[in-house]
Design a protein around this motif. Sequence first.
Motif, mmCIF file in Angstrom:
data_model
loop_
_atom_site.group_PDB
_atom_site.id
_atom_site.type_symbol
_atom_site.label_atom_id
_atom_site.label_comp_id
_atom_site.label_asym_id
_atom_site.label_seq_id
_atom_site.Cartn_x
_atom_site.Cartn_y
_atom_site.Cartn_z
ATOM 1 N N ASP A 32 -14.617 15.400 -17.978
ATOM 2 C CA ASP A 32 -15.028 16.781 -17.766
ATOM 3 C C ASP A 32 -15.997 17.261 -18.837
ATOM 4 O O ASP A 32 -16.591 18.314 -18.740
ATOM 5 C CB ASP A 32 -13.791 17.675 -17.732
ATOM 6 C CG ASP A 32 -14.083 19.003 -17.081
ATOM 7 O OD1 ASP A 32 -13.730 20.034 -17.679
ATOM 8 O OD2 ASP A 32 -14.664 19.010 -15.988
ATOM 9 N N ASP A 127 -7.858 27.256 -13.025
ATOM 10 C CA ASP A 127 -9.000 27.005 -13.903
ATOM 11 C C ASP A 127 -9.072 28.019 -15.035
ATOM 12 O O ASP A 127 -10.144 28.505 -15.404
ATOM 13 C CB ASP A 127 -10.315 27.005 -13.101
ATOM 14 C CG ASP A 127 -10.375 25.865 -12.099
ATOM 15 O OD1 ASP A 127 -9.988 24.742 -12.466
ATOM 16 O OD2 ASP A 127 -10.796 26.102 -10.955
ATOM 17 N N THR A 181 -8.833 22.669 -10.745
ATOM 18 C CA THR A 181 -9.325 22.237 -9.438
ATOM 19 C C THR A 181 -10.451 21.217 -9.596
ATOM 20 O O THR A 181 -11.043 21.053 -10.660
ATOM 21 C CB THR A 181 -9.831 23.440 -8.634
ATOM 22 O OG1 THR A 181 -10.919 24.064 -9.326
ATOM 23 C CG2 THR A 181 -8.711 24.455 -8.436
ATOM 24 N N ARG A 182 -10.731 20.548 -8.505
ATOM 25 C CA ARG A 182 -11.743 19.493 -8.501
ATOM 26 C C ARG A 182 -13.151 20.076 -8.612
ATOM 27 O O ARG A 182 -13.490 21.038 -7.941
ATOM 28 C CB ARG A 182 -11.652 18.664 -7.225
ATOM 29 C CG ARG A 182 -10.395 17.822 -7.130
ATOM 30 C CD ARG A 182 -10.476 16.883 -5.945
ATOM 31 N NE ARG A 182 -9.310 16.019 -5.895
ATOM 32 C CZ ARG A 182 -9.170 15.020 -5.040
ATOM 33 N NH1 ARG A 182 -10.127 14.770 -4.160
ATOM 34 N NH2 ARG A 182 -8.083 14.280 -5.060
ATOM 35 N N GLU A 183 -13.960 19.425 -9.432
ATOM 36 C CA GLU A 183 -15.366 19.787 -9.541
ATOM 37 C C GLU A 183 -16.277 18.611 -9.231
ATOM 38 O O GLU A 183 -17.436 18.809 -8.911
ATOM 39 C CB GLU A 183 -15.685 20.301 -10.948
ATOM 40 C CG GLU A 183 -15.247 21.722 -11.203
ATOM 41 C CD GLU A 183 -15.870 22.287 -12.463
ATOM 42 O OE1 GLU A 183 -16.282 21.476 -13.325
ATOM 43 O OE2 GLU A 183 -15.953 23.511 -12.582
ATOM 44 N N ASN A 184 -15.755 17.387 -9.355
ATOM 45 C CA ASN A 184 -16.585 16.202 -9.170
ATOM 46 C C ASN A 184 -15.882 15.224 -8.235
ATOM 47 O O ASN A 184 -14.698 14.925 -8.403
ATOM 48 C CB ASN A 184 -16.842 15.504 -10.515
ATOM 49 C CG ASN A 184 -17.648 16.375 -11.462
ATOM 50 O OD1 ASN A 184 -18.819 16.652 -11.209
ATOM 51 N ND2 ASN A 184 -17.019 16.811 -12.545
ATOM 52 N N LYS A 214 -22.803 14.312 -5.372
ATOM 53 C CA LYS A 214 -23.179 14.497 -6.779
ATOM 54 C C LYS A 214 -24.636 14.113 -6.961
ATOM 55 O O LYS A 214 -25.037 12.973 -6.685
ATOM 56 C CB LYS A 214 -22.285 13.663 -7.683
ATOM 57 C CG LYS A 214 -22.485 13.941 -9.168
ATOM 58 C CD LYS A 214 -21.418 13.240 -9.990
ATOM 59 C CE LYS A 214 -21.638 13.460 -11.478
ATOM 60 N NZ LYS A 214 -21.543 14.883 -11.832
ATOM 61 N N SER A 327 -16.124 23.756 -3.870
ATOM 62 C CA SER A 327 -16.400 23.929 -5.294
ATOM 63 C C SER A 327 -17.783 23.366 -5.576
ATOM 64 O O SER A 327 -18.084 22.233 -5.187
ATOM 65 C CB SER A 327 -15.352 23.193 -6.135
ATOM 66 O OG SER A 327 -15.659 23.268 -7.514
ATOM 67 N N LYS A 329 -21.209 23.184 -8.467
ATOM 68 C CA LYS A 329 -21.753 23.393 -9.810
ATOM 69 C C LYS A 329 -23.241 23.111 -9.774
ATOM 70 O O LYS A 329 -23.679 22.093 -9.233
ATOM 71 C CB LYS A 329 -21.069 22.465 -10.813
ATOM 72 C CG LYS A 329 -21.689 22.491 -12.207
ATOM 73 C CD LYS A 329 -21.067 21.441 -13.100
ATOM 74 C CE LYS A 329 -21.784 21.341 -14.435
ATOM 75 N NZ LYS A 329 -21.231 20.263 -15.291
ATOM 76 N N ARG A 339 -21.251 28.048 -11.598
ATOM 77 C CA ARG A 339 -20.160 27.455 -10.837
ATOM 78 C C ARG A 339 -19.630 28.478 -9.838
ATOM 79 O O ARG A 339 -19.553 29.675 -10.141
ATOM 80 C CB ARG A 339 -19.022 27.005 -11.756
ATOM 81 C CG ARG A 339 -19.450 26.050 -12.855
ATOM 82 C CD ARG A 339 -18.302 25.792 -13.823
ATOM 83 N NE ARG A 339 -18.766 25.144 -15.039
ATOM 84 C CZ ARG A 339 -18.706 23.844 -15.270
ATOM 85 N NH1 ARG A 339 -18.190 23.036 -14.351
ATOM 86 N NH2 ARG A 339 -19.156 23.332 -16.401
ATOM 87 N N LYS A 341 -16.434 28.746 -6.658
ATOM 88 C CA LYS A 341 -15.322 28.165 -5.918
ATOM 89 C C LYS A 341 -14.851 29.185 -4.890
ATOM 90 O O LYS A 341 -14.816 30.389 -5.165
ATOM 91 C CB LYS A 341 -14.152 27.808 -6.840
ATOM 92 C CG LYS A 341 -14.429 26.720 -7.848
ATOM 93 C CD LYS A 341 -13.174 26.410 -8.653
ATOM 94 C CE LYS A 341 -13.439 25.294 -9.659
ATOM 95 N NZ LYS A 341 -14.330 25.729 -10.750
#
Length: 953
Positions: A32, A127, A181-184, A214, A327, A329, A339, A341
Amino acid sequence: MQIKSILAASVAFGALSTGAGAQTTTAAIAADGDTDAIIVTGSRIRQDPLAQSSPVIVVDQTSIARTGISSIADILQRLPSAAGGLNTRVNNSGNIGNPPDGGGVGAGSANIDLRYLGAKRTLVLVDGIRFVSGTSASGIPATVDLNTIPANMIERIEVLQSGQSPLYGSDAIAGVVNIITRENQEGLQLSGQFGTYRQGDGHTQDYQASYGIKGPTTSVVFGASYVKQESVRTADRSTSQFPNPGQTSCGDPIGGCSSAIPNGRFTVLGLPNLTLKAPVPGRPRFDAANPTGPNSDFRAFTTGDSFNFAPLNYFLTPSERYGGWISAKQELSESVNFRVKALYNRRNSQNQAAFLPLFVGPDAGNGNLLDTISIDATNPFNPFGVTLSAGKPGEAPANYSTVRRRLNEAGQRTYTQQVDTMSLTGGFDGSFDVGGRKWYWDANAVIGFNNARQLFTGNVNAAKLAQALGPVSLCTGECVPFNIFGGLGSVTPAMLSFVGFDERSRSSQELQDYTANLSGDLFDLPAGAVGFAVGYEHRYQKGTYDPDPIIVAGLGSDIPSQPSRGAYNSDEVYGELRVPLLADKPFFQLLEIDGAVRHANYSTSGSSTTYTGSGQWKPVDDLLLRASYATGFRAPSIGELFGAASRSDAPIDDPCTNVAGSPWQTSAAVRTNCIANGVPANGSYQEPNGGQVSVTTGGNTALRPEKSRTWLFGGVYSPVWARESGFASVLSLEANYYDINVTGAIAPIDAAITLQRCAFGGEALSCSAISRTPNGLITRVNGLLQNIGEVRTKGIDVMFNYRSRATSAGAFGLSVNGNFLLKYTESTPSQNGFTVTDYRGKTRGFPDQSYPKFKGIAIVDWQIADFGAAFTGRYIDAVFEADGKKLKGTFYGDVQLSYNPSFLDKRMAFTVGVNNVFNQNPPPCFSCTGPNYDPTTYDVPGQFGYLRISYKM
């Protein structure tokens, strides 16, 4: 960086994670951002996640998958430091009343309660930011419904097992649950699971899908989930066939069955308690000279005639949850990110109760029109030949007490909920350099909504019932005379169509939260940089509850309720400082202190300032010692402040009832005090409602914030020699002692305590809180909220984590997590000071909660090539009911096998498991409101097996 156990052992969530899980979590954290400078729950200052000073447990996706459970709350409630809380095993949406905090309760919702201090004293973040509270359509809850957050949106969950109001604000008294939470994610992830109980019920389907993209400066992850859980009925388990464990008939002396019966129970003054000999669809024959003789359709009522409602409930409530999330970014520059969500979740759930118990008459205890209904002599079904008068002004004196009729013809009572949750979070974050030092900043906004609608079927409109039972000359138009005397089958669809109605209620919550944070290093000391963080938060919360208009008018035959609504805003600022004093010195490999302070101003309850100080010391590389002191606060919730008067039906025995072995019969002092409280001196009073007492609940705008103080002492031992020698890849032992004291605790005085104080001590304050009818029946016990006293709890958490290095025989792991409860007491005010109640090693009964002296959870796992196996053991120590009955110690065992084939490039995984493999039943409980057990502590009876297939592209 030497003591990896600070995170690794903490990640050892007993039976829910392993060393492998710990490594996965550490890697996830490191990915992260900068491993040596990230935010970890428990501090706002960026730091090395492997050397934090707070006791944090981390639950990752691997740990979640190992349980085979489809509810995040149910997983977290397995923590030994957790006290259970609301979950889908609780079959209540208002049918046994509303909780005193004005929060209502909804079947299908779930929350987390740490340290037995109540879910409202555990702060839930997403988060690092607050999330909108749940809704129940029966009140305004103060807690987050964890079932509103899709499971596949969660990267990991960090559980801070210590109060931290100075950093996070109100509610963080027992601890903090931070859902990351998931970002990637790159590519597609799918999973499908089906599970069922061995008895062929409780089928559960769980489908999850997510896809991630990504790019160089952009990442997007979106997903969807669907979970369907079918019911487990009490009729299908041997432990719940009657209201009490081991009971074989309603005629057993233990009682417990309901006096509202399908054939009716008729208490007419001067006559014996009557019921029908057999159902009589028309007007029963009545012989005034000999009411129970051969020329009468009536006979004397006996306890064996009571109604067995136990098989008509749920062990596991049916629910359906589905929704989607996204989500994203976007890197706006090398030092600024944007960001966003968003999530939407729908929950459809239901709970069920037995057919409506209809109580009519001056001793009915409804507190509304039903208590004043007179059944007219002209009613075509009235067999007595005279008007049964309730004695209201303008009428003849009361000549009957109650008519009790179980309304089987209307079908079972069902409470069906539809709950929509929406949340949108957006924010900017970045960094900048000042004087060669990097500073980090972020600014965030979250808007959340929760809306619940509830449909209750099986209720009766008291005004229409009064018309249908009154003079036949006034029963005109759509009115159909009502046959309350004819027994089962005598109430026709036309009668029900007139008096019945579908009750529709709503509630909603809204959250607006705006935060800004800044952190960085101020300057260097010989032992390292001095860290600093500061921030601001503005929050607005609003809640409403709107019962059905017929209920608001006081015309329902079930639990009464009134609308409530309220809102507040708060402005808060905090600061945190971390100072390294010594490093890399003999006996002082590390010595540092840190502290934080927060000032909050609430529009409803004024200002509060809290602070914390802590220190950590590493005398050698292998050992870390830590200590902290923190003050905390919890502002009164919307429901606690503005909740309107309502009622709950507590399963409490009235000490004034004249039955065999009761205090009335064994104590002259009790008889004297009960008579002074309004019980007839002739001993005619016998409690009729199966041991249920109506407790009036409601909010109080004069409430003040709760205050708390927390001491924490702990240590982590993680020997370097074990890793260097090859004995283990992970070996660590952690222990933490905590001492929490909450003062000005917001709660009602327990109704059982009020009754005991009045009956045994004649205490005027308690006796004045009890209202009785002229015949002695309790119509109300005042249980309005107060800042009543204090709660004190002490305990020790222990964690052990071992994982071998990979060998030709595979890799082995052992994780153990346990909690020793050393003290749990509650103090409430009395006329002569305070009464201290010790719950350690006991079960409360109402509301359901057990306080075992020890709870533990452990896992042994094995991984070789493509195969894995794990055994989870969970132990709950014995507890005792108030009368000394023992709930024996309980051990649950779970087994899971997995296969992740290499020939499919490990893209697919197959998992099979059985929870409660030893088919352990929960220990029977006589005082619990659940179906003869405590649903906040123990599992639904039966073995649960499941099969899961997952795929990654």
